[in-house]
Design an enzyme around this catalytic site. Structure first.
Site, mmCIF file in Angstrom:
data_model
loop_
_atom_site.group_PDB
_atom_site.id
_atom_site.type_symbol
_atom_site.label_atom_id
_atom_site.label_comp_id
_atom_site.label_asym_id
_atom_site.label_seq_id
_atom_site.Cartn_x
_atom_site.Cartn_y
_atom_site.Cartn_z
ATOM 1 N N LYS A 189 -7.593 -18.361 0.269
ATOM 2 C CA LYS A 189 -6.940 -17.797 -0.910
ATOM 3 C C LYS A 189 -6.290 -16.468 -0.525
ATOM 4 O O LYS A 189 -6.959 -15.450 -0.399
ATOM 5 C CB LYS A 189 -7.941 -17.564 -2.047
ATOM 6 C CG LYS A 189 -7.202 -17.392 -3.360
ATOM 7 C CD LYS A 189 -7.887 -16.477 -4.348
ATOM 8 C CE LYS A 189 -7.771 -15.034 -4.017
ATOM 9 N NZ LYS A 189 -6.386 -14.485 -4.025
ATOM 10 N N GLU A 265 -15.039 -7.498 5.456
ATOM 11 C CA GLU A 265 -14.263 -6.364 5.985
ATOM 12 C C GLU A 265 -13.787 -5.581 4.776
ATOM 13 O O GLU A 265 -12.847 -6.003 4.098
ATOM 14 C CB GLU A 265 -13.052 -6.857 6.790
ATOM 15 C CG GLU A 265 -13.387 -7.649 8.021
ATOM 16 C CD GLU A 265 -14.003 -6.815 9.122
ATOM 17 O OE1 GLU A 265 -14.090 -5.573 8.984
ATOM 18 O OE2 GLU A 265 -14.426 -7.420 10.123
ATOM 19 N N CYS A 299 -7.057 -0.272 6.037
ATOM 20 C CA CYS A 299 -8.440 0.225 5.905
ATOM 21 C C CYS A 299 -8.806 1.102 7.093
ATOM 22 O O CYS A 299 -9.761 1.868 7.035
ATOM 23 C CB CYS A 299 -9.418 -0.928 5.744
ATOM 24 S SG CYS A 299 -9.204 -2.178 7.003
ATOM 25 N N GLU A 396 -10.359 6.085 -0.811
ATOM 26 C CA GLU A 396 -9.404 5.567 0.176
ATOM 27 C C GLU A 396 -8.008 5.684 -0.429
ATOM 28 O O GLU A 396 -7.717 5.026 -1.430
ATOM 29 C CB GLU A 396 -9.772 4.103 0.443
ATOM 30 C CG GLU A 396 -9.200 3.541 1.682
ATOM 31 C CD GLU A 396 -9.675 2.097 1.924
ATOM 32 O OE1 GLU A 396 -10.152 1.438 0.973
ATOM 33 O OE2 GLU A 396 -9.541 1.647 3.056
HETATM 34 P P1 ADP Z 1 -6.763 -4.762 -3.570
HETATM 35 O O1 ADP Z 1 -7.328 -3.873 -4.622
HETATM 36 O O2 ADP Z 1 -6.323 -4.056 -2.357
HETATM 37 O O3 ADP Z 1 -5.750 -5.755 -4.062
HETATM 38 P P2 ADP Z 1 -8.856 -6.692 -3.731
HETATM 39 O O4 ADP Z 1 -10.216 -6.567 -3.146
HETATM 40 O O5 ADP Z 1 -8.746 -6.657 -5.224
HETATM 41 O O6 ADP Z 1 -8.001 -5.585 -3.035
HETATM 42 O O7 ADP Z 1 -8.150 -8.026 -3.242
HETATM 43 C C1 ADP Z 1 -8.419 -8.655 -2.020
HETATM 44 C C2 ADP Z 1 -8.448 -10.153 -2.237
HETATM 45 O O8 ADP Z 1 -9.540 -10.459 -3.098
HETATM 46 C C3 ADP Z 1 -7.210 -10.728 -2.896
HETATM 47 O O9 ADP Z 1 -6.950 -11.989 -2.324
HETATM 48 C C4 ADP Z 1 -7.638 -10.859 -4.341
HETATM 49 O O10 ADP Z 1 -6.928 -11.839 -5.068
HETATM 50 C C5 ADP Z 1 -9.083 -11.280 -4.167
HETATM 51 N N1 ADP Z 1 -9.942 -11.059 -5.343
HETATM 52 C C6 ADP Z 1 -9.816 -10.124 -6.306
HETATM 53 N N2 ADP Z 1 -10.812 -10.250 -7.226
HETATM 54 C C7 ADP Z 1 -11.597 -11.281 -6.810
HETATM 55 C C8 ADP Z 1 -12.790 -11.900 -7.309
HETATM 56 N N3 ADP Z 1 -13.393 -11.476 -8.408
HETATM 57 N N4 ADP Z 1 -13.312 -12.930 -6.606
HETATM 58 C C9 ADP Z 1 -12.718 -13.354 -5.474
HETATM 59 N N5 ADP Z 1 -11.603 -12.821 -4.962
HETATM 60 C C10 ADP Z 1 -11.037 -11.799 -5.608
#
Ligand code: ADP
Length: 496
Positions: A189, A265, A299, A396
């Site tokens: 995903k 990570e 990061c 960050e």
């Molecule tokens: P950022 O804030 O930099 O976008 P995220 O941690 O929100 O970082 O996003 C990293 C990845 O995690 C993306 O692919 C995002 O769609 C996914 N993501 C965000 N929320 C969830 C969740 N609740 N469960 C699984 N994946 C998620």
């Protein structure tokens, strides 16, 4: 990113050739309910394309395809898996310019950096094509001599791979390549801001001979539900995530329910330490790399620059001059050094942190103000004399902002550097080898750049300690994250 059912036909030829559906069981298809979401160019606000927006039921289909393909894939010859990865490496490099343009369009980084990321991403395919045929076990005898111990390695099983938007291709290959090498199937995903690079990669892997169902790609605006169902299914055996610490913790809680192997990570808050005896040219070069790679949206980005008071003014002025000379603009223009940030929320956060630091007494040597006009641009910014209670010290920043904090002695700087929940990477600049090693050992991090601002390399184990994550990606240990041990107890015949 808006959800809709109206498909946008891309005006960019480089994007028009990308399949924008869901890849499930080797078939490209639309979402079951026909929904799509838009992908935006952060430099212009233009809608680049619309991609299929998976529903929870589509997500379930993708996991079922991965589960169905697992047993046969696990039995394939390592050399077969290796050669698929090798072909993919070659195709990615042949198409480097095209993939770089796609990445710049959807993510914003300048073309030269995008080309660099494509090569970096391809290296994971090559590295793990070499590792696929090097998985070995162990053989020994129990202490009493009664049993043989035969240790083998097996693929962990179907994997959930979740990637962020900042390195749209490399974060994909860093997970997909070791999973393929180990004999795992997977659901990937990608981040909704940057789905196109992953879709292009998936098509290249298909073209390289990857069997149907081994890699399934699902884009969605409802990650929480789609991924939550994978995590709760009991069918996925491993989760590998790169992203924010907050989402990592949600996934770890979900992984606990089904006792899934987890690689994380997560965020960083990298200290960048310049000692009084550092070569200032080297330190400024290192700071430019550690801060400005990817517009600071990494990061590994230097988040806090601790500079010895004896060299703080010289370092700050030279860094500010280099930063001020950078050209900010659309990443597609050849002269651009610094592209836009990913979206409005990302840019607003950067401005808030800079305003907070200025209010607490910092001085902006360059930058610090939002530009007018379209796109999510933010100027390269150097802040001198940042106070230790500024939010920048504990957050960050994910933007092109270099906060400089003078220090007087090593014990003080180590204790400040370690005073954070994160521990991904640190940087140390000194010409004294003993000091370099001593400070590196005392930093609570997974990686240290010694007189360099770049640590990432497919041959090295990338990862952090504390709340920066679990496990390592790349290096000799990268494939271990996708393998389980199995031990066979085999009695020895007596009297022989
Ligand atoms: P950022 O804030 O930099 O976008 P995220 O941690 O929100 O970082 O996003 C990293 C990845 O995690 C993306 O692919 C995002 O769609 C996914 N993501 C965000 N929320 C969830 C969740 N609740 N469960 C699984 N994946 C998620």
């Amino acid at each position: 990113m808006t959800a809709t059912t109206a498909r946008v036909a891309s005006a960019h030829p480089s994007i028009a050739s990308i399949s924008t559906g869901l890849l499930i069981g080797g078939q490209w298809r639309e979402a079951a309910d026909g929904r799509v979401f838009d992908v935006e160019n952060p430099a212009t606000g233009e809608v680049l394309a619309s991609v299929a927006d998976a529903s929870p039921a589509d997500g379930d289909d993708a996991l079922a395809a991965a589960v169905g393909a697992q047993a046969a894939w696990a039995r394939t010859a390592p050399r077969h898996r290796s050669e698929i990865l090798r072909r993919a490496y070659e195709l990615v490099m042949e198409r480097q310019d095209w993939l770089a343009e796609v990445m710049t369009l959807e993510m914003g980084k300048p073309l030269a950096e995008a080309r660099g990321e494509v090569a970096y991403a391809a290296e994971f395919l090559r590295w793990f094509s070499e590792e696929a045929v090097r998985v070995s076990g162990d053989h020994s005898t129990t202490g009493d001599g009664a049993n043989r111990i035969i240790v083998t390695r097996e693929p962990v099983g179907p994997c959930v791979l979740i990637t962020p938007w900042n390195f749209p291709l490399a974060m994909g290959t860093r997970k997909v390549a070791p999973a393929i090498a180990a004999g795992c199937t997977m659901v990937l995903k990608p981040a909704p801001q940057t789905p196109l690079s992953s879709l292009a990669l998936a098509a290249i892997l298909q073209e390289s001979g990857l069997p149907d169902g081994v890699l399934n790609v699902v884009n969605t605006t409802d990650a929480a539900t789609v991924v939550g169902r994978w995590m709760a299914s009991g069918k996925a055996r491993k989760v590998s995530f790169t992203g924010s610490t907050g989402v990592g913790k949600i996934l770890l809680r979900q992984a606990a329910e089904t006792v899934m192997r987890s690689s994380m990570e997560l965020g960083g808050n990298a200290p960048f330490i310049v000692c009084a005896d550092a070569d200032v040219d080297t330190a400024v070069d290192g700071a430019m790399a550690a801060k400005m790679r990817n517009m600071g949206e990494a990061c590994t980005a230097a988040n806090r620059m601790y500079v010895h008071r004896d060299v703080a003014d010289e370092f700050s002025e030279r860094l500010a001059a280099r930063m001020a000379a950078l050209k900010v603009g659309n990443g597609l223009d050849d002269e651009t050094d610094v592209g836009p940030l990913i979206d409005s929320a990302g840019r607003t956060k950067v401005q808030r942190l800079v305003d907070d630091a200025l209010q607490r007494g910092a001085t902006a040597l360059t930058g610090g103000r939002l530009p007018d006009g379209p796109g999510y641009f933010y100027p390269p910014t150097v802040l001198a004399d940042v106070s230790s209670d500024s939010d920048l010290m504990t957050t960050e920043v994910f933007g092109p902002v270099a906060p400089i904090i003078p220090f007087d002695d090593e014990d003080e700087v180590i204790s400040r550097a370690n005073d954070t929940d994160w521990g991904l990477v640190g940087y140390v600049f000194t010409q004294d080898i003993d000091r370099a090693l001593d400070l590196s050992e005392r930093l609570e991090v997974g990686m240290v750049g010694v007189n360099t601002g770049v640590v990432s390399n497919p041959a090295a184990p990338f990862g952090g300690v504390k709340q920066s994550g679990l496990g390592r990606e790349g290096g000799k240990v990268g494939i271990d994250e996708f393998l389980e041990y199995k031990y066979l107890a085999v009695p020895r015949r007596r009297g022989r």
